[in-house]
Design an enzyme around this catalytic site. Structure first.
Site, PDB file in Angstrom:
ATOM      1  N   TRP A 165       0.818  -1.223   0.000  1.00 40.47           N
ATOM      2  CA  TRP A 165       0.000   0.000   0.000  1.00 40.47           C
ATOM      3  C   TRP A 165       0.844   1.261   0.000  1.00 40.47           C
ATOM      4  O   TRP A 165       0.363   2.328  -0.381  1.00 40.47           O
ATOM      5  CB  TRP A 165      -0.971  -0.020   1.175  1.00 40.47           C
ATOM      6  CG  TRP A 165      -1.956  -1.140   1.070  1.00 40.47           C
ATOM      7  CD1 TRP A 165      -2.274  -2.050   2.027  1.00 40.47           C
ATOM      8  CD2 TRP A 165      -2.738  -1.504  -0.082  1.00 40.47           C
ATOM      9  NE1 TRP A 165      -3.193  -2.951   1.556  1.00 40.47           N
ATOM     10  CE2 TRP A 165      -3.498  -2.640   0.260  1.00 40.47           C
ATOM     11  CE3 TRP A 165      -2.868  -0.994  -1.367  1.00 40.47           C
ATOM     12  CZ2 TRP A 165      -4.358  -3.257  -0.628  1.00 40.47           C
ATOM     13  CZ3 TRP A 165      -3.726  -1.606  -2.259  1.00 40.47           C
ATOM     14  CH2 TRP A 165      -4.459  -2.720  -1.899  1.00 40.47           C
ATOM     15  N   GLY A 236     -12.800  -8.115  15.693  1.00 35.24           N
ATOM     16  CA  GLY A 236     -13.854  -9.063  15.373  1.00 35.24           C
ATOM     17  C   GLY A 236     -13.573  -9.839  14.105  1.00 35.24           C
ATOM     18  O   GLY A 236     -12.567  -9.614  13.420  1.00 35.24           O
ATOM     19  N   ASP A 237     -14.476 -10.764  13.813  1.00 34.52           N
ATOM     20  CA  ASP A 237     -14.440 -11.573  12.592  1.00 34.52           C
ATOM     21  C   ASP A 237     -15.649 -11.147  11.772  1.00 34.52           C
ATOM     22  O   ASP A 237     -16.783 -11.438  12.129  1.00 34.52           O
ATOM     23  CB  ASP A 237     -14.520 -13.052  12.967  1.00 34.52           C
ATOM     24  CG  ASP A 237     -14.579 -13.983  11.769  1.00 34.52           C
ATOM     25  OD1 ASP A 237     -14.930 -13.516  10.661  1.00 34.52           O
ATOM     26  OD2 ASP A 237     -14.318 -15.184  11.926  1.00 34.52           O
ATOM     27  N   PHE A 238     -15.417 -10.431  10.672  1.00 37.07           N
ATOM     28  CA  PHE A 238     -16.565  -9.834   9.966  1.00 37.07           C
ATOM     29  C   PHE A 238     -17.463 -10.862   9.284  1.00 37.07           C
ATOM     30  O   PHE A 238     -18.562 -10.526   8.865  1.00 37.07           O
ATOM     31  CB  PHE A 238     -16.139  -8.736   8.986  1.00 37.07           C
ATOM     32  CG  PHE A 238     -14.969  -9.059   8.098  1.00 37.07           C
ATOM     33  CD1 PHE A 238     -15.035 -10.051   7.142  1.00 37.07           C
ATOM     34  CD2 PHE A 238     -13.788  -8.329   8.209  1.00 37.07           C
ATOM     35  CE1 PHE A 238     -13.963 -10.338   6.323  1.00 37.07           C
ATOM     36  CE2 PHE A 238     -12.694  -8.601   7.387  1.00 37.07           C
ATOM     37  CZ  PHE A 238     -12.790  -9.606   6.439  1.00 37.07           C
ATOM     38  N   LYS A 253      -8.315  -6.136  -1.225  1.00 36.88           N
ATOM     39  CA  LYS A 253      -7.762  -7.492  -1.365  1.00 36.88           C
ATOM     40  C   LYS A 253      -8.408  -8.444  -0.366  1.00 36.88           C
ATOM     41  O   LYS A 253      -7.736  -9.267   0.250  1.00 36.88           O
ATOM     42  CB  LYS A 253      -6.239  -7.467  -1.209  1.00 36.88           C
ATOM     43  CG  LYS A 253      -5.578  -6.678  -2.299  1.00 36.88           C
ATOM     44  CD  LYS A 253      -4.072  -6.635  -2.289  1.00 36.88           C
ATOM     45  CE  LYS A 253      -3.362  -7.638  -1.478  1.00 36.88           C
ATOM     46  NZ  LYS A 253      -1.898  -7.625  -1.670  1.00 36.88           N
ATOM     47  N   HIS A 256     -10.926 -11.338  -3.055  1.00 29.85           N
ATOM     48  CA  HIS A 256     -10.150 -12.309  -3.863  1.00 29.85           C
ATOM     49  C   HIS A 256      -9.696 -13.513  -3.042  1.00 29.85           C
ATOM     50  O   HIS A 256      -9.219 -14.499  -3.600  1.00 29.85           O
ATOM     51  CB  HIS A 256      -8.986 -11.627  -4.579  1.00 29.85           C
ATOM     52  CG  HIS A 256      -7.784 -11.332  -3.719  1.00 29.85           C
ATOM     53  ND1 HIS A 256      -6.549 -11.034  -4.259  1.00 29.85           N
ATOM     54  CD2 HIS A 256      -7.613 -11.270  -2.369  1.00 29.85           C
ATOM     55  CE1 HIS A 256      -5.690 -10.816  -3.289  1.00 29.85           C
ATOM     56  NE2 HIS A 256      -6.309 -10.951  -2.133  1.00 29.85           N
ATOM     57  N   ASP A 257      -9.825 -13.441  -1.719  1.00 36.22           N
ATOM     58  CA  ASP A 257      -9.445 -14.570  -0.866  1.00 36.22           C
ATOM     59  C   ASP A 257     -10.521 -15.649  -0.792  1.00 36.22           C
ATOM     60  O   ASP A 257     -10.245 -16.752  -0.289  1.00 36.22           O
ATOM     61  CB  ASP A 257      -9.180 -14.088   0.569  1.00 36.22           C
ATOM     62  CG  ASP A 257      -7.935 -13.230   0.679  1.00 36.22           C
ATOM     63  OD1 ASP A 257      -6.973 -13.483  -0.062  1.00 36.22           O
ATOM     64  OD2 ASP A 257      -7.930 -12.300   1.517  1.00 36.22           O
ATOM     65  N   ASN A 303      -1.833 -17.612  -7.381  1.00 35.61           N
ATOM     66  CA  ASN A 303      -1.431 -17.530  -5.980  1.00 35.61           C
ATOM     67  C   ASN A 303      -2.619 -17.719  -5.041  1.00 35.61           C
ATOM     68  O   ASN A 303      -2.487 -18.322  -3.973  1.00 35.61           O
ATOM     69  CB  ASN A 303      -0.747 -16.194  -5.691  1.00 35.61           C
ATOM     70  CG  ASN A 303      -0.032 -16.200  -4.361  1.00 35.61           C
ATOM     71  OD1 ASN A 303       0.727 -17.119  -4.067  1.00 35.61           O
ATOM     72  ND2 ASN A 303      -0.299 -15.210  -3.530  1.00 35.61           N
ATOM     73  N   GLN A 307      -2.818 -20.450  -2.006  1.00 34.79           N
ATOM     74  CA  GLN A 307      -2.811 -19.883  -0.655  1.00 34.79           C
ATOM     75  C   GLN A 307      -4.192 -19.660  -0.027  1.00 34.79           C
ATOM     76  O   GLN A 307      -4.276 -19.536   1.197  1.00 34.79           O
ATOM     77  CB  GLN A 307      -2.070 -18.535  -0.657  1.00 34.79           C
ATOM     78  CG  GLN A 307      -0.555 -18.665  -0.572  1.00 34.79           C
ATOM     79  CD  GLN A 307       0.062 -17.423   0.015  1.00 34.79           C
ATOM     80  OE1 GLN A 307       0.108 -16.383  -0.622  1.00 34.79           O
ATOM     81  NE2 GLN A 307       0.547 -17.532   1.246  1.00 34.79           N
TER      82      GLN A 307
END
Length: 346
Positions: A165, A236-238, A253, A256-257, A303, A307
């Site tokens: 970034w 937190g975990d969104f 980003k 894309h995961d 990738n 990953q």
């Protein structure tokens, strides 16, 4: 029509075959501190002096330095005393740790982590899943559990993302005028480099970094000073926890995961939390609509295979995901750099 002689040993095959060697030369010079030493010295140095300073063999260092010259990462001056080496402008700006635009951390992450997963690319293609189990002996079911398998790995990943970034952040944040949005949530904002770029570019905004508790802790300790009062944190975990109301959500980003179902699930939650008139900014590397390129994005998609659970997408594919969640007036801006921007409004 090409003759068989033309096809004997095409240069492009040599180039592609050597790609791994090229990157490892650059990564190794970074890891050993070659570019940092030459910056600090303020003058060209001999290979013997560099080897002595860095505790390396004279023979090995000479070959590494010459390879860096060939790659235009170093320059060499021939004197009566012999060859003297110095940084090029590119290495001063991007390969030294102290530079504001340093890419050192992302290179070390690629060298020590990403490349180990890529050794099992053929397995990833056969199986259609990430390769953490083979590469590191950890479960591949939770990609970020595997990615953050130790505090050291998490810190390396966060530092690597921050370095990206430092050179791409302003481009994506300036792709649209975001000044009307003053209350911003950066979902999965990690080390905070994009949030820092955002408050610098839009001084009337406040940005809340929403990330896992352990990520937030490291961001506070290592990357974001308490004096940066425009940046706050939400642990937190969104996917599993609620998302607070805001005017704009940045997902850089993130999509894309994940596969399409997970993306739709997250975007639906964001839409529900978003204030009327607000929006969501997706920061991703966009494929051409016919998926013919760009080659960097195609490689990033590979990738994602080794990953994560996700993939790179076209602008139309992201627009479709946004529309399914309820967002409209979707705009796409290609920056001409590594990452592009897609803005959807509620």
């Amino acid at each position: 029509m090409c003759s068989t002689e033309d096809l004997d040993y095409p240069q492009i095959i040599v180039q592609y075959s050597n790609g791994f060697l090229v990157s490892k030369v650059m990564f190794t010079a970074c890891e050993l501190g070659v570019f940092d030493l030459l910056l600090e010295s303020g003058k060209p140095l001999s290979s013997d002096a560099i080897a002595a300073h860095l505790g390396a063999s004279t023979m090995g260092m000479k070959r590494l330095l010459d390879a860096c010259v060939g790659l235009k990462l170093l320059a060499v001056e021939m004197t009566q005393e012999g060859a003297l080496y110095k940084n090029t402008e590119i290495s001063d700006i991007y390969l030294t740790k102290s530079s504001p635009k340093s890419q050192y951390h992302i290179m070390m992450y690629y060298s020590n982590t990403v490349y180990l997963c890529w050794q099992y690319l053929a397995d990833a293609v056969r199986e259609g899943r990430n390769q953490y189990e083979r590469a590191f002996g950890v479960s591949s079911r939770d990609p970020f559990g595997a990615m953050y398998r130790s505090d050291e790995e998490m810190l390396k990943f966060m530092a690597g993302q921050n370095s990206v970034w430092s050179i791409c952040g302003r481009d994506v944040l300036a792709a649209f005028d975001l000044s009307p949005f003053t209350q911003i949530y950066d979902l999965g904002g990690g080390g905070g480099a994009l949030a820092q770029e955002c408050v610098s570019l839009y001084p009337n905004s406040t940005v809340t970094i929403y990330d896992l508790p352990k990520v937030v802790q490291v961001a506070k300790e290592q990357f974001v000073s308490p004096e940066e009062r425009q940046i706050t944190f939400h642990e937190g975990d969104f996917f599993n926890d609620s998302i607070p109301e805001a005017e704009l959500y940045i997902l850089s980003k993130i999509l894309h995961d994940w596969d399409d179902d997970k993306c739709r699930q997250l975007l639906a939650k964001v839409y529900e939390a978003c204030k009327p008139g607000g929006g969501v900014l997706l920061v991703e590397s966009l494929l051409n609509e016919d998926k013919s390129g760009p080659v960097e994005t195609q490689l990033y998609s590979m990738n994602m295979l080794v990953q994560t659970e996700g993939k790179e997408r076209t602008a139309a594919e992201y627009s479709k995901l946004l529309e399914a969640a309820g967002f409209g007036v979707i705009q796409v801006k290609r920056t001409g750099k590594l990452y592009d921007a897609v803005l959807g409004r509620k």
